[in-house]
Design a protein around this motif. Structure first.
Motif, PDB file in Angstrom:
ATOM      1  N   THR A 110      33.103  54.681  21.101  1.00  0.00           N
ATOM      2  CA  THR A 110      32.324  53.949  22.101  1.00  0.00           C
ATOM      3  C   THR A 110      31.387  54.904  22.840  1.00  0.00           C
ATOM      4  O   THR A 110      30.249  54.549  23.150  1.00  0.00           O
ATOM      5  CB  THR A 110      33.261  53.209  23.074  1.00  0.00           C
ATOM      6  OG1 THR A 110      34.107  52.355  22.307  1.00  0.00           O
ATOM      7  CG2 THR A 110      32.490  52.373  24.062  1.00  0.00           C
TER       8      THR A 110
ATOM      9  N   ASN B 190      27.427  54.411  22.943  1.00  0.00           N
ATOM     10  CA  ASN B 190      26.934  54.071  24.268  1.00  0.00           C
ATOM     11  C   ASN B 190      27.052  55.294  25.172  1.00  0.00           C
ATOM     12  O   ASN B 190      28.072  55.523  25.803  1.00  0.00           O
ATOM     13  CB  ASN B 190      27.781  52.892  24.792  1.00  0.00           C
ATOM     14  CG  ASN B 190      27.459  52.509  26.213  1.00  0.00           C
ATOM     15  OD1 ASN B 190      26.579  53.092  26.845  1.00  0.00           O
ATOM     16  ND2 ASN B 190      28.163  51.522  26.711  1.00  0.00           N
ATOM     17  N   PRO B 191      25.991  56.088  25.234  1.00  0.00           N
ATOM     18  CA  PRO B 191      26.058  57.380  25.951  1.00  0.00           C
ATOM     19  C   PRO B 191      26.369  57.252  27.443  1.00  0.00           C
ATOM     20  O   PRO B 191      26.738  58.239  28.069  1.00  0.00           O
ATOM     21  CB  PRO B 191      24.651  57.974  25.755  1.00  0.00           C
ATOM     22  CG  PRO B 191      24.020  57.172  24.680  1.00  0.00           C
ATOM     23  CD  PRO B 191      24.668  55.828  24.664  1.00  0.00           C
ATOM     24  N   ASP B 192      26.243  56.046  28.000  1.00  0.00           N
ATOM     25  CA  ASP B 192      26.564  55.875  29.416  1.00  0.00           C
ATOM     26  C   ASP B 192      28.047  55.629  29.666  1.00  0.00           C
ATOM     27  O   ASP B 192      28.503  55.662  30.811  1.00  0.00           O
ATOM     28  CB  ASP B 192      25.780  54.687  30.002  1.00  0.00           C
ATOM     29  CG  ASP B 192      24.290  54.953  29.984  1.00  0.00           C
ATOM     30  OD1 ASP B 192      23.912  56.132  30.147  1.00  0.00           O
ATOM     31  OD2 ASP B 192      23.519  53.998  29.797  1.00  0.00           O
TER      32      ASP B 192
ATOM     33  N   THR C  98      34.782  50.457  37.285  1.00  0.00           N
ATOM     34  CA  THR C  98      34.280  49.241  36.650  1.00  0.00           C
ATOM     35  C   THR C  98      32.767  49.087  36.837  1.00  0.00           C
ATOM     36  O   THR C  98      32.205  48.059  36.485  1.00  0.00           O
ATOM     37  CB  THR C  98      34.965  47.980  37.233  1.00  0.00           C
ATOM     38  OG1 THR C  98      34.872  48.029  38.659  1.00  0.00           O
ATOM     39  CG2 THR C  98      36.411  47.917  36.829  1.00  0.00           C
TER      40      THR C  98
ATOM     41  N   ALA D 109      28.737  50.335  36.013  1.00  0.00           N
ATOM     42  CA  ALA D 109      28.077  50.477  34.704  1.00  0.00           C
ATOM     43  C   ALA D 109      28.737  51.623  33.925  1.00  0.00           C
ATOM     44  O   ALA D 109      29.009  52.683  34.477  1.00  0.00           O
ATOM     45  CB  ALA D 109      26.607  50.784  34.918  1.00  0.00           C
ATOM     46  N   GLY D 110      29.018  51.375  32.653  1.00  0.00           N
ATOM     47  CA  GLY D 110      29.654  52.408  31.827  1.00  0.00           C
ATOM     48  C   GLY D 110      31.154  52.502  32.036  1.00  0.00           C
ATOM     49  O   GLY D 110      31.797  53.420  31.538  1.00  0.00           O
TER      50      GLY D 110
ATOM     51  N   GLN E  24      35.464  48.503  31.213  1.00  0.00           N
ATOM     52  CA  GLN E  24      35.269  47.263  30.466  1.00  0.00           C
ATOM     53  C   GLN E  24      34.529  47.474  29.156  1.00  0.00           C
ATOM     54  O   GLN E  24      34.454  46.570  28.328  1.00  0.00           O
ATOM     55  CB  GLN E  24      34.541  46.231  31.346  1.00  0.00           C
ATOM     56  CG  GLN E  24      33.113  46.556  31.722  1.00  0.00           C
ATOM     57  CD  GLN E  24      33.005  47.483  32.920  1.00  0.00           C
ATOM     58  OE1 GLN E  24      33.958  48.122  33.326  1.00  0.00           O
ATOM     59  NE2 GLN E  24      31.819  47.564  33.492  1.00  0.00           N
ATOM     60  N   ASN E  25      33.968  48.662  28.939  1.00  0.00           N
ATOM     61  CA  ASN E  25      33.272  48.940  27.678  1.00  0.00           C
ATOM     62  C   ASN E  25      34.207  49.408  26.565  1.00  0.00           C
ATOM     63  O   ASN E  25      33.808  49.481  25.406  1.00  0.00           O
ATOM     64  CB  ASN E  25      32.202  50.014  27.894  1.00  0.00           C
ATOM     65  CG  ASN E  25      31.053  49.491  28.726  1.00  0.00           C
ATOM     66  OD1 ASN E  25      30.164  48.820  28.221  1.00  0.00           O
ATOM     67  ND2 ASN E  25      31.074  49.770  30.022  1.00  0.00           N
TER      68      ASN E  25
ATOM     69  N   HIS F  79      36.797  49.660  23.630  1.00  0.00           N
ATOM     70  CA  HIS F  79      37.178  48.723  22.566  1.00  0.00           C
ATOM     71  C   HIS F  79      38.657  48.796  22.197  1.00  0.00           C
ATOM     72  O   HIS F  79      39.075  48.200  21.215  1.00  0.00           O
ATOM     73  CB  HIS F  79      36.331  48.983  21.320  1.00  0.00           C
ATOM     74  CG  HIS F  79      34.896  48.572  21.485  1.00  0.00           C
ATOM     75  ND1 HIS F  79      34.533  47.301  21.836  1.00  0.00           N
ATOM     76  CD2 HIS F  79      33.750  49.265  21.355  1.00  0.00           C
ATOM     77  CE1 HIS F  79      33.210  47.230  21.905  1.00  0.00           C
ATOM     78  NE2 HIS F  79      32.708  48.414  21.627  1.00  0.00           N
TER      79      HIS F  79
ATOM     80  N   LYS G 110      41.802  47.920  33.246  1.00  0.00           N
ATOM     81  CA  LYS G 110      41.239  46.602  32.919  1.00  0.00           C
ATOM     82  C   LYS G 110      42.058  45.489  33.574  1.00  0.00           C
ATOM     83  O   LYS G 110      41.491  44.538  34.105  1.00  0.00           O
ATOM     84  CB  LYS G 110      41.224  46.394  31.399  1.00  0.00           C
ATOM     85  CG  LYS G 110      40.159  47.194  30.668  1.00  0.00           C
ATOM     86  CD  LYS G 110      40.352  46.979  29.173  1.00  0.00           C
ATOM     87  CE  LYS G 110      39.286  47.652  28.345  1.00  0.00           C
ATOM     88  NZ  LYS G 110      39.634  47.607  26.912  1.00  0.00           N
TER      89      LYS G 110
ATOM     90  N   ALA H 266      41.372  45.529  37.229  1.00  0.00           N
ATOM     91  CA  ALA H 266      40.010  45.061  37.492  1.00  0.00           C
ATOM     92  C   ALA H 266      39.927  43.543  37.363  1.00  0.00           C
ATOM     93  O   ALA H 266      39.276  42.881  38.168  1.00  0.00           O
ATOM     94  CB  ALA H 266      39.030  45.739  36.541  1.00  0.00           C
ATOM     95  N   ALA H 267      40.598  42.981  36.355  1.00  0.00           N
ATOM     96  CA  ALA H 267      40.570  41.531  36.167  1.00  0.00           C
ATOM     97  C   ALA H 267      41.230  40.841  37.351  1.00  0.00           C
ATOM     98  O   ALA H 267      40.711  39.856  37.882  1.00  0.00           O
ATOM     99  CB  ALA H 267      41.271  41.160  34.856  1.00  0.00           C
TER     100      ALA H 267
ATOM    101  N   TYR I  49      39.006  40.989  40.286  1.00  0.00           N
ATOM    102  CA  TYR I  49      37.828  40.136  40.098  1.00  0.00           C
ATOM    103  C   TYR I  49      38.109  38.732  40.645  1.00  0.00           C
ATOM    104  O   TYR I  49      37.302  38.162  41.363  1.00  0.00           O
ATOM    105  CB  TYR I  49      37.492  40.074  38.605  1.00  0.00           C
ATOM    106  CG  TYR I  49      36.162  39.441  38.284  1.00  0.00           C
ATOM    107  CD1 TYR I  49      34.993  40.188  38.356  1.00  0.00           C
ATOM    108  CD2 TYR I  49      36.079  38.110  37.900  1.00  0.00           C
ATOM    109  CE1 TYR I  49      33.772  39.621  38.054  1.00  0.00           C
ATOM    110  CE2 TYR I  49      34.861  37.535  37.593  1.00  0.00           C
ATOM    111  CZ  TYR I  49      33.708  38.293  37.668  1.00  0.00           C
ATOM    112  OH  TYR I  49      32.497  37.729  37.366  1.00  0.00           O
ATOM    113  N   PHE I  50      39.290  38.205  40.301  1.00  0.00           N
ATOM    114  CA  PHE I  50      39.648  36.870  40.784  1.00  0.00           C
ATOM    115  C   PHE I  50      39.895  36.875  42.285  1.00  0.00           C
ATOM    116  O   PHE I  50      39.519  35.950  42.994  1.00  0.00           O
ATOM    117  CB  PHE I  50      40.891  36.357  40.061  1.00  0.00           C
ATOM    118  CG  PHE I  50      40.599  35.940  38.657  1.00  0.00           C
ATOM    119  CD1 PHE I  50      39.615  34.999  38.399  1.00  0.00           C
ATOM    120  CD2 PHE I  50      41.295  36.483  37.596  1.00  0.00           C
ATOM    121  CE1 PHE I  50      39.322  34.610  37.111  1.00  0.00           C
ATOM    122  CE2 PHE I  50      41.006  36.112  36.294  1.00  0.00           C
ATOM    123  CZ  PHE I  50      40.022  35.169  36.056  1.00  0.00           C
TER     124      PHE I  50
END
Ligand code: SF4
Ligand code: SF4
Ligand code: FES
Lengths: 110, 243
Positions: B162, B166-168, B198, B200-201, B204-205, B207, B230, B233-234, B237-238
């Motif tokens: 990953t 995706n370098p970020d 969580t 950018a980068g 959540q990215n 795999h 993750k 974070a989920a 989020y809620f």
């Protein structure tokens, strides 16, 4: 690039899809084993609110899930970024939604 | 011919920056020989201009990581007999990081992401306040302890597809660190730790294919740490939505 919003949308759409996929497989096996004709199938689905809800939610979940999945492939493999990536995501979602809605309405609308 | 007289054919990456190619060296094979021994032998006996990094030679400093036959490894703790393909060995600079010269990569992007993920120390108390007692049995501490042996070698970072795509992406080591801090009772603002992991980068990215856990020479488990992030974070989020 995946934001937390897309991440959650993909997980939730997967959770919706999982039972629907099993249901869909069961329906297919039933229809084939029972040797239902097209007319017999349409007779059961036309005007049925539950079939509309079943395949309607399936189409919505698939459109969201597939669009985000392809978005990840587009950015990691094809290096798509920014506005082009967003455009691609929404385009895939809308096309899938449109095609799915056509199919669902064809078999469930009177 | 005894084993000690055998020869290894070693291709070593040579070049500055993005340009380069593999160059083959002949190195006498020993019964007990690490990949780092091979690199040092070349530098000491054949080509003194060969650039590479190491310090401790015992798997503690994390500076000797390279690609050995295409896989990221600590060269000081990798025996040639375990990885040689017959009498052939290929040694290259660590993947996913810019090459400075030959086998030495620029580690800056790796450490910058470590900081971006929140890895810098943010004390919750000043030195005038009493030390906070922390029970080793406290569940958060138990979770945090799992990853404290990370030595920043970037083997997991080099193993991660990953990061390559995706370098970020912050990568396994930095995110594992974020999970450690999130569980650390001495951290005041856990939500801020989660927000950094969580952004950018962020986590959540990932795999979840687990190359990081498979290759970490310290047998740490960044994959599970990221899975923990993750989940947290989920849940948050809620919680935020419902506030
Ligand atoms: S599990 Fe996640 S962090 Fe580990 S190698 Fe795979 S993508 Fe990278
Ligand atoms: S998690 Fe393991 S492989 Fe990754 S930097 Fe830390 S010690 Fe190295
Ligand atoms: S030289 Fe220190 S870990 Fe290999």
């Amino acid at each position: 690039m995946q934001s937390m919003g897309f991440y959650m949308a993909q997980r939730l759409s997967a959770m919706v899809m999982a039972p629907l996929v099993l249901g869909h497989i069961a329906v297919m096996i039933y229809a084939i084993q029972g040797g239902l004709s097209t007319a017999e199938i349409l007779e059961r689905t036309r005007g049925s609110l539950s079939w509309f809800a079943f395949y309607g939610s399936f189409v919505v979940a698939v459109s969201i899930h597939a669009a985000i999945g392809l978005r990840m492939i587009a950015t990691e493999t094809l290096k798509l970024r920014g506005a082009a990536l967003d455009l691609f995501t929404w385009a895939v979602m809308i096309v899938l939604l449109f095609m799915g809605a056509r199919a669902v309405s064809a078999v469930t609308m009177l | 011919m005894s084993k000690s007289e055998k020869t290894l054919h070693v291709s070593v990456w040579r070049g500055e920056g993005p340009q380069g190619r593999f160059e083959t060296f002949r190195v006498p094979r020993q019964d007990n020989q690490t990949v780092l021994d091979v690199v040092s032998w070349i530098q000491q006996n054949t080509d003194p201009s060969l650039s590479y990094r190491y310090a401790c030679r015992v798997g503690m400093c994390g500076s000797c990581a390279m690609m050995v036959n295409g896989q990221p490894r600590w060269t000081c703790r990798t025996h040639v007999s375990r990885v040689a393909d017959g009498d052939r060995l290929q040694i290259g600079p660590l993947r996913n990081l810019p090459v400075i010269k030959d086998l030495a990569v620029d580690m800056d992007p790796f450490f910058e992401k470590w900081i971006k993920a929140g890895g810098a120390h943010r004390p919750s108390r000043s030195r005038t306040e009493p030390i906070m007692p922390v029970s080793p049995q406290e569940p958060g501490r138990v979770e945090a302890n799992k990853a404290i042996e990370c030595i920043n070698c970037a083997v997991c970072y080099a193993a991660c597809d990953t990061v390559a795509g995706n370098p970020d992406y912050l990568g396994p080591a930095a995110l594992q660190r974020a999970w450690t801090l999130y569980n650390d009772v001495k951290i005041d603002d856990r939500q801020a730790a989660l927000d950094r992991a969580t952004a950018a980068g962020g986590c959540q990215n990932c795999h979840s294919q687990g190359s990081c856990t498979r290759f970490c020479p310290n047998e740490l488990d960044p994959l599970s740490a990221i899975a923990g992030l993750k989940r947290a974070a989920a849940a948050s989020y809620f919680k935020r939505r419902s506030e």
